[in-house]
Design an enzyme around this catalytic site. Structure first.
Site, short mmCIF file in Angstrom:
data_model
loop_
_atom_site.label_atom_id
_atom_site.label_comp_id
_atom_site.label_asym_id
_atom_site.label_seq_id
_atom_site.Cartn_x
_atom_site.Cartn_y
_atom_site.Cartn_z
N ASN A 16 -0.77 1.03 6.99
CA ASN A 16 -1.03 2.32 6.34
C ASN A 16 -2.52 2.38 6.02
O ASN A 16 -2.98 1.72 5.09
CB ASN A 16 -0.18 2.43 5.06
CG ASN A 16 -0.52 3.68 4.26
OD1 ASN A 16 -1.21 4.57 4.75
ND2 ASN A 16 -0.03 3.76 3.03
N TRP A 17 -3.25 3.16 6.80
CA TRP A 17 -4.70 3.19 6.64
C TRP A 17 -5.15 4.06 5.48
O TRP A 17 -6.33 4.12 5.17
CB TRP A 17 -5.36 3.68 7.93
CG TRP A 17 -5.19 2.75 9.08
CD1 TRP A 17 -4.62 1.49 9.05
CD2 TRP A 17 -5.61 2.97 10.44
NE1 TRP A 17 -4.66 0.94 10.32
CE2 TRP A 17 -5.25 1.81 11.18
CE3 TRP A 17 -6.24 4.03 11.10
CZ2 TRP A 17 -5.51 1.71 12.54
CZ3 TRP A 17 -6.49 3.91 12.46
CH2 TRP A 17 -6.13 2.76 13.16
N LYS A 18 -4.20 4.79 4.87
CA LYS A 18 -4.55 5.69 3.76
C LYS A 18 -5.73 6.57 4.21
O LYS A 18 -5.81 6.92 5.38
CB LYS A 18 -4.84 4.87 2.50
CG LYS A 18 -3.71 3.86 2.20
CD LYS A 18 -3.77 3.23 0.86
CE LYS A 18 -2.60 2.28 0.70
NZ LYS A 18 -2.51 1.69 -0.61
N HIS A 106 5.30 7.68 -0.88
CA HIS A 106 4.36 6.61 -1.27
C HIS A 106 3.96 6.82 -2.73
O HIS A 106 3.80 7.96 -3.18
CB HIS A 106 3.13 6.63 -0.37
CG HIS A 106 2.29 5.40 -0.52
ND1 HIS A 106 1.44 5.21 -1.58
CD2 HIS A 106 2.21 4.27 0.24
CE1 HIS A 106 0.86 4.02 -1.47
NE2 HIS A 106 1.31 3.43 -0.38
N GLU A 108 1.25 6.61 -4.18
CA GLU A 108 0.01 7.40 -4.36
C GLU A 108 0.31 8.89 -4.25
O GLU A 108 -0.29 9.71 -4.95
CB GLU A 108 -1.04 6.95 -3.33
CG GLU A 108 -1.60 5.58 -3.70
CD GLU A 108 -2.09 4.72 -2.55
OE1 GLU A 108 -2.33 5.24 -1.44
OE2 GLU A 108 -2.23 3.50 -2.77
N GLU A 178 7.43 -1.18 -2.75
CA GLU A 178 6.03 -1.42 -3.05
C GLU A 178 5.79 -1.34 -4.56
O GLU A 178 5.59 -0.24 -5.10
CB GLU A 178 5.15 -0.36 -2.37
CG GLU A 178 5.20 -0.37 -0.86
CD GLU A 178 3.93 0.25 -0.26
OE1 GLU A 178 3.27 -0.45 0.50
OE2 GLU A 178 3.61 1.41 -0.59
N GLY A 184 -3.17 -2.75 -3.70
CA GLY A 184 -4.64 -2.74 -3.73
C GLY A 184 -5.24 -3.56 -4.87
O GLY A 184 -6.42 -3.45 -5.16
N SER A 224 -0.60 -5.69 -1.46
CA SER A 224 -1.51 -6.83 -1.25
C SER A 224 -0.99 -7.85 -0.24
O SER A 224 -1.19 -9.05 -0.41
CB SER A 224 -1.86 -7.50 -2.59
OG SER A 224 -2.53 -6.56 -3.43
N GLY A 245 -1.61 -2.13 3.46
CA GLY A 245 -2.71 -1.19 3.25
C GLY A 245 -4.03 -1.80 3.66
O GLY A 245 -4.35 -1.90 4.85
N GLY A 246 -4.82 -2.27 2.68
CA GLY A 246 -6.17 -2.76 2.92
C GLY A 246 -6.30 -3.73 4.09
O GLY A 246 -7.21 -3.60 4.92
P1 13P Z 1 -2.41 -2.77 -0.12
O1 13P Z 1 -1.87 -3.63 1.01
O2 13P Z 1 -3.85 -2.40 0.05
O3 13P Z 1 -2.07 -3.37 -1.44
O4 13P Z 1 -1.60 -1.37 -0.03
C1 13P Z 1 -0.22 -1.39 0.02
C2 13P Z 1 0.24 -0.01 0.33
O5 13P Z 1 0.18 0.87 -0.50
C3 13P Z 1 0.73 0.25 1.68
O6 13P Z 1 1.37 1.48 1.74
#
Ligand code: 13P
Length: 262
Positions: A16-18, A106, A108, A178, A184, A224, A245-246
């Site tokens: 997930n590149w956000k 999600h 967010e 999650e 993050g 993470s 994510g990251g």
């Molecule tokens: P991180 O891997 O950066 O913690 O993000 C997780 C996430 O929200 C994936 O959707």
């Protein structure tokens, strides 16, 4: 006794590149990643890439022209096919682009953009109606965890998100657990804590839809995830992959995660 039907749950590792990587950077990512993860590596794992909307067409073109075996993903969508919804994205348009998986609910989107359980449920049903697979996200805040409200929050999100979805449809879906405090932050749930919640989610699906549906639904962990912790997470019986994510923004690191997460 292990359920033999669990053997059919192929791990799914999703990036997930956000709101990162423009369409040029996205193409570069895919080209580099393709050197690292080819057909052989994909024999026993599914990989999905979820770029921002502005990149999807570019990524789709590279995936098709180079015949790469990654699934195309989106990060969310609206539930209506068309209409006066300025700035929103139609699930019908995503289907036309060949999108396979759509993340919905999600944390967010829930926390920053006010998505409610009811909106998330409408999205889940719209995504399925357009022959795509929802990745339904759930997770608790640190405050909820510390005050013993994790199960109530997470299972409430699952029950609401799945309302009106049939057993067969649920069996083909993906759920992503999650914990918000792990996103993050560099703080991962311990594999035991992640397993415990993923098992509770599967038990909730079993209670709602029966054992065979619960044995089919894939449950990812997210928060993470990196190459240093994926092996231990994927070893857990109820964790069938990761929503990353990251660490999915770096082709080398994401390739390591895919190799270790099979
Ligand atoms: P991180 O891997 O950066 O913690 O993000 C997780 C996430 O929200 C994936 O959707």
């Amino acid at each position: 006794m292990p359920d033999p039907s669990t053997a059919s749950r192929r791990p799914l590792l999703s990036g997930n590149w956000k709101m990162h990587q423009n369409h040029f950077e996205a193409i570069q990512f895919v080209q580099k990643f393709a050197y690292l993860i080819g057909k052989d590596e994909l024999a026993d794992v599914d990989v999905s890439l979820h770029p921002p909307f502005t990149d999807i067409r570019s990524v789709q073109t590279v995936l098709e022209s180079d015949k790469l075996g990654y699934a195309l993903g989106a990060q969310h969508c609206h539930w209506e096919d068309k209409g006066a919804f300025t700035g929103e994205v139609s699930p019908a348009f995503l289907e036309k682009l060949g999108v396979d998986y759509v993340i919905c609910g999600h944390s967010e989107r829930r926390e920053l953009f006010g998505e409610t359980d009811e909106m998330v449920n409408r999205k889940v049903r719209a995504i399925i109606a357009h022959a795509m697979t929802p990745i339904l996200c759930c997770g608790e805040t640190l405050d909820e965890r510390e005050s013993g409200r994790t199960e109530g929050k997470v299972l409430g999100q699952i029950r609401a998100g799945l309302a009106g979805v049939t057993a067969e449809q649920v069996a083909a879906m993906v759920i992503a657990y999650e914990p918000i405090w792990a996103i993050g932050t560099g703080r991962t749930a311990t594999s035991a804590d992640a397993q415990e919640m993923c098992a509770a989610i599967r038990a909730c699906v079993a209670e709602l839809y029966g054992a065979s549906t619960a044995a089919g639904v894939r449950i990812q962990y997210g928060g993470s995830v990196k190459s240093g912790n994926i092996a231990e997470l994927i070893d857990q019986p109820d964790i069938d992959g990761a929503l990353v994510g990251g660490a999915s923004l770096d082709p080398d690191e994401f390739a390591k995660i895919v190799r270790l997460g099979r």
